[in-house]
Motif scaffolding. Structure first.
Motif, PDB file in Angstrom:
ATOM      1  N   PHE A  22       0.736  -1.232   0.022  1.00  0.00           N
ATOM      2  CA  PHE A  22       0.163   0.237   0.038  1.00  0.00           C
ATOM      3  C   PHE A  22       0.743   1.211   0.145  1.00  0.00           C
ATOM      4  O   PHE A  22       0.588   2.085  -0.730  1.00  0.00           O
ATOM      5  CB  PHE A  22      -0.901  -0.053   1.129  1.00  0.00           C
ATOM      6  N   LEU A  23       1.911   1.218   0.797  1.00  0.00           N
ATOM      7  CA  LEU A  23       2.685   2.589   0.789  1.00  0.00           C
ATOM      8  C   LEU A  23       3.503   2.732  -0.322  1.00  0.00           C
ATOM      9  O   LEU A  23       3.678   3.829  -0.925  1.00  0.00           O
ATOM     10  CB  LEU A  23       3.567   2.346   2.122  1.00  0.00           C
ATOM     11  N   ILE A  26       0.986   4.016  -2.836  1.00  0.00           N
ATOM     12  CA  ILE A  26       0.706   5.525  -2.445  1.00  0.00           C
ATOM     13  C   ILE A  26       1.883   6.384  -3.086  1.00  0.00           C
ATOM     14  O   ILE A  26       1.688   7.548  -3.362  1.00  0.00           O
ATOM     15  CB  ILE A  26       0.356   5.722  -1.251  1.00  0.00           C
ATOM     16  N   SER A  27       3.354   5.745  -2.801  1.00  0.00           N
ATOM     17  CA  SER A  27       4.305   6.725  -3.123  1.00  0.00           C
ATOM     18  C   SER A  27       4.283   6.720  -4.610  1.00  0.00           C
ATOM     19  O   SER A  27       5.001   7.991  -5.185  1.00  0.00           O
ATOM     20  CB  SER A  27       5.740   5.954  -2.735  1.00  0.00           C
ATOM     21  N   ILE A  29       1.903   6.804  -6.699  1.00  0.00           N
ATOM     22  CA  ILE A  29       0.785   7.658  -7.199  1.00  0.00           C
ATOM     23  C   ILE A  29       1.362   9.275  -6.683  1.00  0.00           C
ATOM     24  O   ILE A  29       1.291  10.117  -7.519  1.00  0.00           O
ATOM     25  CB  ILE A  29      -0.533   7.459  -6.190  1.00  0.00           C
ATOM     26  N   ALA A  30       1.920   9.300  -5.712  1.00  0.00           N
ATOM     27  CA  ALA A  30       2.150  10.744  -5.220  1.00  0.00           C
ATOM     28  C   ALA A  30       3.442  11.217  -6.412  1.00  0.00           C
ATOM     29  O   ALA A  30       3.418  12.385  -6.682  1.00  0.00           O
ATOM     30  CB  ALA A  30       3.060  10.505  -3.834  1.00  0.00           C
ATOM     31  N   ALA A  56      -6.806   9.012  -9.102  1.00  0.00           N
ATOM     32  CA  ALA A  56      -6.058   8.285  -8.019  1.00  0.00           C
ATOM     33  C   ALA A  56      -6.751   7.914  -6.488  1.00  0.00           C
ATOM     34  O   ALA A  56      -6.694   6.990  -5.921  1.00  0.00           O
ATOM     35  CB  ALA A  56      -4.777   8.976  -7.777  1.00  0.00           C
ATOM     36  N   THR A  60      -7.597   4.374  -5.188  1.00  0.00           N
ATOM     37  CA  THR A  60      -7.210   3.860  -3.848  1.00  0.00           C
ATOM     38  C   THR A  60      -8.347   3.577  -3.124  1.00  0.00           C
ATOM     39  O   THR A  60      -8.076   2.596  -2.363  1.00  0.00           O
ATOM     40  CB  THR A  60      -6.600   5.254  -3.126  1.00  0.00           C
TER      41      THR A  60
END
Length: 166
Positions: A22-23, A26-27, A29-30, A56, A60
Motif C-alpha cells: 500500500f505504501l 501511494i508513493s 501515485i504521489a 487516484a 485508492t
C-alpha cells in the motif's frame, strides 16, 4: 439451528492488509501526481492534475475496498472478467475509434474506454485462476500451453488494433 454462512467476509484490516504494498503504491501515485503537477502548472493545464488526482483517489478507495472481498468471489468473477474483456476487445476492432493511428478506444457517451487496459486485469485474473487449480501443473507441456493460450487470445486481439503500447 441456524445454518452457518459459507461465505466469510474479511473484517479485520490488520489481518488482510499489506501495508508495504500500500505504501509503495501511494508513493508511486504521489510521484506521478507531482510529475503531472510540475509539467502542467505553468502551462495552464492544471485540469490534467485534478483529473488524475480524482482517479487516484477513486483507485485508492477501490483498492482498499477489494481487500475485503472474499477471494472466492474474485475467483468466480475471473472468467467473467476475462470473457467480458475479450468481448470489449472484439468490439474495439468492430466499432472502435482511432486515436493516434491506433483503433483502440471505445467511446460510450461521455466515457472513453481503452479495453486493452481492462484486458490486462481480466487476463491476469483468469490466468491466476487457471494456474491455481489443483490439477494444473505448468511444468507439463499441456498445462503450460493452456496457460499461454489465456495470454495469446487477448494479445492477438490487441495486435489487430494495432495497439503496441499495451
Amino acid at each position: 439451528m441456524i445454518a452457518e454462512e459459507s461465505i466469510s467476509i474479511k473484517k479485520n484490516l490488520a489481518d488482510v492488509f499489506d501495508w508495504n504494498t500500500f505504501l509503495i503504491a501511494i508513493s508511486l501515485i504521489a510521484v506521478g501526481l507531482i510529475s503531472i503537477y510540475s509539467a502542467t502548472f505553468d502551462a495552464g493545464m492544471d485540469d490534467y492534475f485534478f483529473k488524475q488526482l480524482m482517479f487516484a483517489g477513486i483507485g485508492t478507495v477501490v483498492m482498499i475496498g477489494l481487500v475485503f472481498v472474499p477471494e472466492r468471489w474474485i475467483g468466480m468473477a475471473s472468467y467473467v472478467a476475462y470473457g467480458g474483456s475479450l468481448l470489449l476487445l472484439v468490439a474495439v476492432i468492430v466499432v472502435g475509434h482511432e486515436v493516434y493511428g491506433s483503433k483502440s478506444w471505445l467511446i460510450i457517451g461521455p466515457i472513453s474506454l481503452q479495453p486493452s487496459e481492462l484486458a490486462k486485469v481480466g487476463t491476469l485474473l483468469a490466468l491466476a485462476r487457471y494456474i491455481s487449480r489443483p490439477n494444473v501443473d505448468v511444468r507439463t507441456l499441456r498445462d503450460l500451453g493452456l496457460a499461454l493460450l489465456h495470454i495469446a487470445v487477448p494479445v492477438a486481439l490487441i495486435m489487430q488494433e494495432p495497439d503496441f503500447g499495451s
